[in-house]
Design a protein around this motif. Structure first.
Motif, PDB file in Angstrom:
ATOM      1  N   UNK A  78       0.722  -1.173   0.049  1.00 41.12           N
ATOM      2  CA  UNK A  78      -0.095  -0.193   0.052  1.00 41.12           C
ATOM      3  C   UNK A  78       0.842   1.342   0.052  1.00 41.12           C
ATOM      4  N   UNK A  79       0.151   2.376  -0.203  1.00 43.04           N
ATOM      5  CA  UNK A  79       0.771   3.699   0.001  1.00 43.04           C
ATOM      6  C   UNK A  79       0.085   4.763   0.209  1.00 43.04           C
ATOM      7  N   UNK A  80       0.511   5.780   0.779  1.00 40.54           N
ATOM      8  CA  UNK A  80      -0.257   6.890   1.370  1.00 40.54           C
ATOM      9  C   UNK A  80       0.038   8.018   0.384  1.00 40.54           C
ATOM     10  N   UNK A  81      -0.787   8.277  -0.557  1.00 35.45           N
ATOM     11  CA  UNK A  81      -0.831   9.270  -1.522  1.00 35.45           C
ATOM     12  C   UNK A  81      -1.534  10.513  -0.810  1.00 35.45           C
ATOM     13  N   UNK A  82      -0.863  11.242  -0.132  1.00 35.97           N
ATOM     14  CA  UNK A  82      -1.627  12.134   0.754  1.00 35.97           C
ATOM     15  C   UNK A  82      -0.809  13.347   1.036  1.00 35.97           C
ATOM     16  N   UNK A  83      -1.309  14.440   1.423  1.00 32.83           N
ATOM     17  CA  UNK A  83      -0.580  15.922   1.448  1.00 32.83           C
ATOM     18  C   UNK A  83      -1.127  16.768   2.640  1.00 32.83           C
ATOM     19  N   UNK A  84      -0.451  17.265   3.385  1.00 31.63           N
ATOM     20  CA  UNK A  84      -0.711  18.165   4.466  1.00 31.63           C
ATOM     21  C   UNK A  84      -1.866  19.113   3.989  1.00 31.63           C
TER      22      UNK A  84
END
Length: 380
Positions: A78-84
């Motif tokens: 899995x991957x965390x494709x997220x931004x602040x």
């Protein structure tokens, strides 16, 4: 005639050197290098079609879930494709990038980006740039800029125009610039986007989490722009027949001062259901997760590593049970990569635990300095 040809060749070579130099400066020097850039760039390093799950959203995503630990426990990549402070204005473009570069069995979209207490945060430049500055210059970036960046078209298209004066901060940003370069050479990053803080939050108000199931029917409206963009995202999912997308609300500590946001998340659930998609509200069903508000958060909205580990276990098992997820077969190099990532998460957890026990509150995101420290915690 030869003289003109030679001159043209020289001019073309000069232009090529100039383009390559500007590209290098924009990628590694004159840019805002931080954990958002490292995390987004890391997504595009992942081998295509190698991920079982992609998580998309804001800081809730990269604080609350641990891909390396999920792989160790369940074998899922899995991957965390997220931004602040991610804005709902970014979401559809992010989803398109996921679909373009991966073929995950499941895409989990955490919808905090549609629940801003201050509607100005939706269009805040920093919240937009955390994402768009760091994606490739391709048709999807052009599409984003055409829709959202017309007032600063060239600066959004070529971030070097925005950050050309950053020579004096190179030393400060170097730990992320080096990390991004190392990730590119390696082909992946170790922690898959995690950021956490080594502390345990103590609430000054009585948390209301135990009562939230009783308030499941209470609603509050979204802002006009957030509802419009949410519906646009859902319409895209429906028109593309994306049957591997689910929407979610990750756990938070709910107090009287944040109750309205909880009511808005109920409204989000109704809107998602209109389009025929699942909405997993782990805020409302908080008690099912096994989380403890006294030990498992580092602030109101984010889990610490104790909560992160619990929630990763709970969520991964939930997704496997309800969406028939099974790990994909990994080649020798990919298997080695993920075993390394699992070891680095174990080291990250041990290091974080040691700092919490010493009452040292530190933000830990993947950079070259942290990776050096984690080597001391890796298995022999």
């Amino acid at each position: 005639m030869k003289k003109y040809i030679l001159r043209s060749v020289k001019l073309l070579c000069l232009a090529l050197v100039l383009v390559l130099s500007l590209g290098f400066l924009q990628e590694f020097v004159l840019c805002h290098a931080d954990h958002n850039r490292q995390r987004v760039k890391g997504f595009f390093c992942e081998e295509e079609n190698s991920l079982d799950i992609v998580f998309m959203g804001a800081s809730d995503v990269y604080a609350d879930y641990a891909p390396g630990y999920a792989y160790k426990q369940n074998g899922l990549t899995s991957y965390l494709f997220a931004t602040q402070a991610n804005s709902i204005l970014n979401y559809k473009n992010q989803l398109k990038n996921i679909i373009k570069h991966q073929n995950p069995k499941l895409i989990v979209i955490e919808l905090n980006g549609a629940l801003n207490e201050d509607v100005k945060d939706v269009t805040k430049e920093a919240n937009l740039r955390n994402y768009v500055d760091n994606i490739p210059l391709d048709e999807l970036k052009l599409e984003w800029v055409e829709k959202n960046g017309k007032d600063n078209y060239m600066e959004y298209l070529f971030p070097i125009l925005k950050y050309h004066g950053l020579w004096n901060t190179l030393a400060e940003d170097n730990k992320y610039q080096r990390t991004i370069a190392e990730d590119k050479l390696r082909g992946y990053n170790y922690l898959k986007g995690i950021l956490n803080v080594t502390s345990v939050y103590k609430s000054d108000e009585e948390p209301l989490n135990d009562t939230l199931k009783d308030s499941a029917d209470e609603k509050a409206p979204l802002s006009e722009i957030e509802e419009r963009e949410l519906r646009d995202l859902l319409e895209f999912c429906k028109s593309e027949k994306l049957d591997n997308v689910v929407f979610a609300r990750f756990p938070h500590i709910v107090k009287l001062s944040t109750y309205n946001r909880f009511f808005q998340s109920n409204t989000v659930g109704d809107i998602v259901a209109e389009y025929g998609f699942d909405y997993l509200n782990f805020e409302r069903d908080f008690e099912d997760t096994g989380l403890d508000v006294k030990t498992d958060f580092y602030n109101l909205d984010h889990l610490n590593v104790y909560g992160q580990k619990k929630f990763t276990d709970y969520l991964t098992n939930y997704l496997q049970e309800h969406y028939s997820l099974t790990p994909r077969e990994l080649s020798g190099s990919l298997k080695e990569e993920w075993e390394t990532c699992a070891d680095y998460y174990d080291a990250y957890y041990s290091y974080s635990d040691s700092l919490i026990k010493k009452n040292e509150s530190v933000e830990l995101s993947e950079d070259c300095e942290l990776i050096e420290k984690l080597k001391n915690y890796l298995p022999e």
